[in-house]
Design a protein around this motif. Structure first.
Motif, PDB file in Angstrom:
ATOM      1  N   PRO A   1       0.972  -1.212  -0.036  1.00  0.00           N
ATOM      2  CA  PRO A   1      -0.004  -0.003  -0.061  1.00  0.00           C
ATOM      3  C   PRO A   1       0.874   1.283   0.045  1.00  0.00           C
ATOM      4  CG  PRO A   1      -0.782  -1.532   1.625  1.00  0.00           C
ATOM      5  CD  PRO A   1       0.500  -2.092   1.159  1.00  0.00           C
ATOM      6  N   VAL A   2       0.398   2.376  -0.921  1.00  0.00           N
ATOM      7  CA  VAL A   2       1.440   3.460  -1.113  1.00  0.00           C
ATOM      8  C   VAL A   2       0.451   4.659  -0.760  1.00  0.00           C
ATOM      9  CG1 VAL A   2       2.580   4.637  -2.525  1.00  0.00           C
ATOM     10  CG2 VAL A   2       2.822   2.338  -2.683  1.00  0.00           C
ATOM     11  N   VAL A   3       0.757   5.643   0.098  1.00  0.00           N
ATOM     12  CA  VAL A   3       0.091   6.871   0.290  1.00  0.00           C
ATOM     13  C   VAL A   3       1.067   8.038  -0.159  1.00  0.00           C
ATOM     14  CG1 VAL A   3      -1.181   8.255   1.765  1.00  0.00           C
ATOM     15  CG2 VAL A   3      -1.377   5.760   2.196  1.00  0.00           C
ATOM     16  N   PHE A   4       0.668   8.641  -1.331  1.00  0.00           N
ATOM     17  CA  PHE A   4       1.583   9.821  -1.716  1.00  0.00           C
ATOM     18  C   PHE A   4       1.108  11.299  -1.223  1.00  0.00           C
ATOM     19  CE2 PHE A   4      -1.076  11.169  -5.111  1.00  0.00           C
ATOM     20  CZ  PHE A   4      -1.663  10.242  -5.520  1.00  0.00           C
ATOM     21  N   SER A   5       1.738  12.249  -1.341  1.00  0.00           N
ATOM     22  CA  SER A   5       1.308  13.472  -1.020  1.00  0.00           C
ATOM     23  C   SER A   5       2.411  14.432  -1.506  1.00  0.00           C
ATOM     24  CB  SER A   5       1.150  13.870   0.459  1.00  0.00           C
ATOM     25  OG  SER A   5       2.545  13.444   1.340  1.00  0.00           O
ATOM     26  N   GLY A   6       2.196  15.653  -1.573  1.00  0.00           N
ATOM     27  CA  GLY A   6       2.954  16.446  -2.123  1.00  0.00           C
ATOM     28  C   GLY A   6       2.884  16.794  -3.730  1.00  0.00           C
ATOM     29  N   VAL A   7       2.191  15.981  -4.279  1.00  0.00           N
ATOM     30  CA  VAL A   7       2.452  15.621  -5.694  1.00  0.00           C
ATOM     31  C   VAL A   7       1.621  16.904  -6.382  1.00  0.00           C
ATOM     32  CG1 VAL A   7       1.929  14.171  -7.498  1.00  0.00           C
ATOM     33  CG2 VAL A   7       2.606  13.236  -5.446  1.00  0.00           C
ATOM     34  N   ASN A   8       2.527  17.722  -7.322  1.00  0.00           N
ATOM     35  CA  ASN A   8       1.762  18.803  -7.887  1.00  0.00           C
ATOM     36  C   ASN A   8       1.177  18.447  -9.334  1.00  0.00           C
ATOM     37  OD1 ASN A   8       4.630  20.618  -6.821  1.00  0.00           O
ATOM     38  ND2 ASN A   8       2.548  20.705  -5.940  1.00  0.00           N
ATOM     39  N   PHE A   9       1.744  17.423  -9.770  1.00  0.00           N
ATOM     40  CA  PHE A   9       1.278  17.096 -11.195  1.00  0.00           C
ATOM     41  C   PHE A   9       1.323  15.592 -11.430  1.00  0.00           C
ATOM     42  CE2 PHE A   9       1.141  21.403 -12.700  1.00  0.00           C
ATOM     43  CZ  PHE A   9       2.106  22.062 -11.983  1.00  0.00           C
ATOM     44  N   PRO A  10       0.274  14.990 -10.789  1.00  0.00           N
ATOM     45  CA  PRO A  10       0.222  13.354 -11.029  1.00  0.00           C
ATOM     46  C   PRO A  10       0.243  12.991 -12.449  1.00  0.00           C
ATOM     47  CG  PRO A  10      -1.566  14.092  -9.534  1.00  0.00           C
ATOM     48  CD  PRO A  10      -1.023  15.415 -10.230  1.00  0.00           C
ATOM     49  N   ASN A  11       0.746  11.779 -12.500  1.00  0.00           N
ATOM     50  CA  ASN A  11       0.826  10.799 -13.735  1.00  0.00           C
ATOM     51  C   ASN A  11      -0.306  10.181 -13.743  1.00  0.00           C
ATOM     52  OD1 ASN A  11       1.426   9.106 -15.731  1.00  0.00           O
ATOM     53  ND2 ASN A  11       3.704   9.705 -15.720  1.00  0.00           N
ATOM     54  N   TRP A  12      -1.527  10.486 -13.950  1.00  0.00           N
ATOM     55  CA  TRP A  12      -2.611   9.890 -13.998  1.00  0.00           C
ATOM     56  C   TRP A  12      -2.774   8.367 -14.618  1.00  0.00           C
ATOM     57  CZ3 TRP A  12      -5.486  11.811 -10.134  1.00  0.00           C
ATOM     58  CH2 TRP A  12      -5.370  13.065  -9.892  1.00  0.00           C
ATOM     59  N   SER A  13      -2.091   8.283 -15.821  1.00  0.00           N
ATOM     60  CA  SER A  13      -1.870   7.020 -16.657  1.00  0.00           C
ATOM     61  C   SER A  13      -1.188   5.909 -15.837  1.00  0.00           C
ATOM     62  CB  SER A  13      -1.359   7.285 -18.048  1.00  0.00           C
ATOM     63  OG  SER A  13       0.119   7.809 -17.863  1.00  0.00           O
TER      64      SER A  13
END
Length: 752
Positions: free
Chosen positions: A123-135
């Protein structure tokens, strides 16, 4: 009243005990949490992020065992970042984290792009991501987190609220994050009447850059340029005569962070990296570190307690207006000018708790008045009782004070020139009961302490001391001297002729023994500190040598335009050799660090010795210079050894490399001898090189010692090999003769 305070204290202690018991009963084994950061540990926000996450999970009764990895994305290209991330995850796969927390865009993208199994199953929780790579995120259902979408317009409006229509400068570069940020700014200011210009505003020449987003007169103008096109002097001269009202940080750019500290205008941001980090950032509208860690710890807690990442959608992280009080003072920004609900960091104590201090001060004064009134009342109540029992307490007070100081001790008194000890003293120390005169006591006192004791007794009779202590060695049992401490009090009741001096005695031999041991430990610690200083000095010297060569020849390649191809190749070869030497030094230092911390790992297995010897021989056969004969002398006996294959090879390889380094011609021989009567095998590397003097043999295992200061190497190899040999339950033997050669031998036991 006294009973009330006792009951209150009891309930307080009982409550604390119950709380500790509940917390201890509810504690579990810690969860393994891996934290990944995009940049380096130089960012204070990164260490604060990790600490806050662990703290907030602990408050939720979720103990953690945390490991942190810094991607250092400014230093590497995409392929190198993927390799670094993959190798790191591979190195900790046995640790098997329960959850991965990722901070910022590049670390999140690289975790997905490197295709390591941990990044697909954990399980991964990310944050501080301004421009996510949606694909990519669609391909990773184990990912959930928070989109820190920058709000440039809010921050621009904040600047205008403080300063009106403004000239706002921001920097960009050619990286993906900067390109996306620039595109987003253009979209946000479109149709707002604000102007966007590429280039710098030259006030003296009254020149304006080209407009790429024309606006309306009288509204704010945004200027942008790339830091890559500016020299250091140009960067510093940008703010002369204050052509700009403020700066805007759109991405994490270390050049911009440096400028923020030097600029004479406020620097506003849309991200939390660099904020509250002494980087010269005044404030902005963004997701603060406190908000970020709150939402991440909440999501992580749910997942660690059984929730699935697929239960959560990716949402935008909350934002707020945040400011640095020190930077506000630097640019004369008042609290009343800030938007409502703004968060201010580094507020002085008096500013943060102004109202609370007034209320607290008032309550404190009332409390003092109440206490004084209670004391007066208690004094009146106790006065009559104290007068009745004062006579009895007068004598008991002296014994009680000494007893509290002495603990489990023996009472004694000096009466009419005789030392009288209580019966328990003689019983516990197996001594015949007796009274002693001063002469008798001095006779069993250590010769070095007699005059000291005599002087103290004389001072007591003279009235110099009312109460004091003395430490002496006495031989009460006629066997050996022991340290004792005598505590005594000159009688306060001058009318009582029976007890002139009373006291307590305590055997302090154990304390003296501990004191001696502590002195020895202190000497060892001081010696260790000296060794550490010498180690750091040597390490600094060894690192500077290859660095000077790398920097020097790199500058020559860059600055000298008339170099021949042969000279360029020579310079490049020199740079590569020194880079390899520097890498070897760092690896050796890391190996020493693992040795010192006890983290050098060994995986023992049983191997055929001939297989190991043949493998090492074949590996080095093509590496040995052609002018040196490389010989293998291995008997055909079936001998098994129980070793760590990698560490064993590391020791023998070090022997061979040293032999090559100091052998100009002749041979190098790799072989072994088996001594059945000892059940030991002697694996040796023999050469016909320059040999080693007797004085040098005694030093070869010292750190950073090198027989030839001009030869390549760190001087750490044999020190490391010595430790490895000891862990293999063996030893390293050296025999050498100057001018004729050397033999280095690894002695280890044979596995039967």
């Amino acid at each position: 009243m006294k009973r009330f305070w006792h009951i209150l204290l009891f309930f307080l202690l009982f409550s604390v005990g119950i709380k500790d018991y509940i917390e201890a009963a509810g504690s579990n084994s810690p969860y393994k949490v891996l934290i990944l950061h995009s940049y380096t540990e130089d960012l204070i926000t990164y260490s604060s992020f990790s600490d806050l996450i662990a703290e907030k999970l602990e408050k939720k009764n979720i103990p953690t065992n945390t490991q942190t990895f810094y991607l250092d994305c400014e230093r590497y290209n995409e392929e190198e970042e993927n390799d670094r991330m993959y190798h790191y995850l591979d190195s900790i796969k046995s640790w098997n984290p329960d959850i991965i927390l990722v901070n910022d865009d590049q670390a999140t993208y690289t975790l997905m792009a490197c295709n390591h199994p941990l990044g697909k199953t954990t399980p991964v929780v990310f944050s501080g991501v301004n421009f996510p790579n949606w694909s990519l995120l669609k391909q990773h259902p184990n990912f959930t987190g928070f989109w820190d979408k920058p709000n440039y317009m809010k921050t621009i409006e904040l600047i205008e609220k403080l300063y009106g229509p403004s000239n706002i400068l921001f920097f960009k570069n050619a990286r993906f994050m900067s390109r996306e940020s620039f595109r987003a700014i253009q979209e946000e200011i479109k149709d707002t009447g604000r102007t966007l210009r590429i280039g710098l505003f030259h006030q003296k020449r009254n020149e304006y850059p080209d407009d790429i987003c024309p606006g309306e007169p009288g509204k704010s103008v945004l200027y942008t340029t790339e830091t890559a096109y500016l020299s250091a002097q140009s960067l510093l001269s940008i703010f002369q005569n204050k052509p700009y009202t403020a700066c805007l940080q759109i991405i994490l750019d270390f050049d911009v962070l440096t400028i923020g500290r030097l600029a004479n205008v406020p620097n506003f941001t849309v991200i939390n990296n660099g904020f509250n980090d002494d980087r010269g950032i005044t404030g902005g509208y963004f997701t603060t570190l406190d908000i970020q860690t709150d939402i991440v710890s909440e999501r992580a807690a749910d997942i660690l307690q059984g929730a699935s990442p697929t239960n959560y959608s990716i949402i935008e992280s909350p934002k707020t207006y945040a400011f640095d009080w020190n930077e506000m003072g630097r640019f004369n920004i008042k609290k009343r000018d800030l938007p409502e609900g703004s968060v201010i960091y580094n507020l002085p104590f008096y500013e943060r708790y102004h109202k609370a201090m007034i209320i607290g001060g008032s309550l404190f004064i009332l409390l003092i008045i109440y206490i004084i009134a209670q004391l007066i009342l208690m004094y009146k109540r106790e006065f009559n009782r104290k007068k009745q029992i004062q006579t009895n307490l007068f004598k008991e007070r002296r014994f009680l004070r000494l007893a509290l100081e002495g603990g489990n001790t023996y009472a004694w008194k000096l009466e009419k020139g005789r030392f009288i000890f209580e019966d328990d003293f003689f019983i516990d120390n197996k001594i015949d009961p007796r009274e002693m005169s001063l002469t008798d006591l001095l006779a069993i006192t250590h010769p070095d302490d007699r005059e000291h004791l005599r002087s103290h007794i004389r001072d007591i009779y003279a009235g110099i001391w009312e109460e004091t202590t003395i430490q002496c060695r006495f031989n009460f049992n006629s066997k050996e001297y022991c340290w004792w401490e005598l505590r005594y009090n000159h009688g306060e009741d001058k009318a009582d002729a029976e007890q002139t001096v009373i006291g307590l005695c305590l055997n302090i031999q154990s304390f003296k023994d501990k004191e001696d041991r502590l002195k020895v430990l202190q000497e060892k610690a001081e010696e260790a500190n000296k060794m550490k200083s010498a180690f750091l000095a040597n390490m600094s010297h060894e690192i500077r040598t290859p660095l000077n060569a790398i920097v020097g020849f790199s500058n020559l390649l860059q600055e000298e335009s008339d170099l021949t191809p042969e000279e360029k190749e020579t310079f490049k070869d020199t740079i590569n050799k020194n880079s390899d030497l520097l890498l070897k030094l760092i690896n050796d230092i890391l190996e020493l660090s693992r040795i010192e911390s006890g983290r050098m790992t060994f995986d023992f297995e049983t191997f055929r010795l001939n297989d190991l010897i043949d493998e090492i021989y074949q590996t080095h056969l093509l590496l040995i210079p052609p002018h040196i004969q490389f010989i293998k002398d291995a008997p055909s006996a079936e001998i098994n050894v129980y070793v760590d294959r990698f560490r064993f090879t590391q020791v023998i390889t070090n022997f061979i490399n040293n032999a090559v380094k100091f052998t100009k011609q002749g041979y190098i021989k790799l072989g072994y001898e088996f001594k059945k009567e000892e059940n030991n095998v002697y694996i040796y590397v023999e050469d016909s090189g320059i040999g080693i003097s007797r004085e040098a043999i005694e030093k070869v295992f010292e750190r950073f010692y090198k027989q030839d200061e001009f030869a390549q190497g760190t001087g750490l190899g044999l020190s490391i090999c010595k430790t490895i040999a000891e862990r293999l339950e063996g030893d390293i033997l050296i025999s050498s003769e100057e001018g004729k050669g050397s033999r280095f031998t690894l002695k280890i036991p044979v596995k039967l």
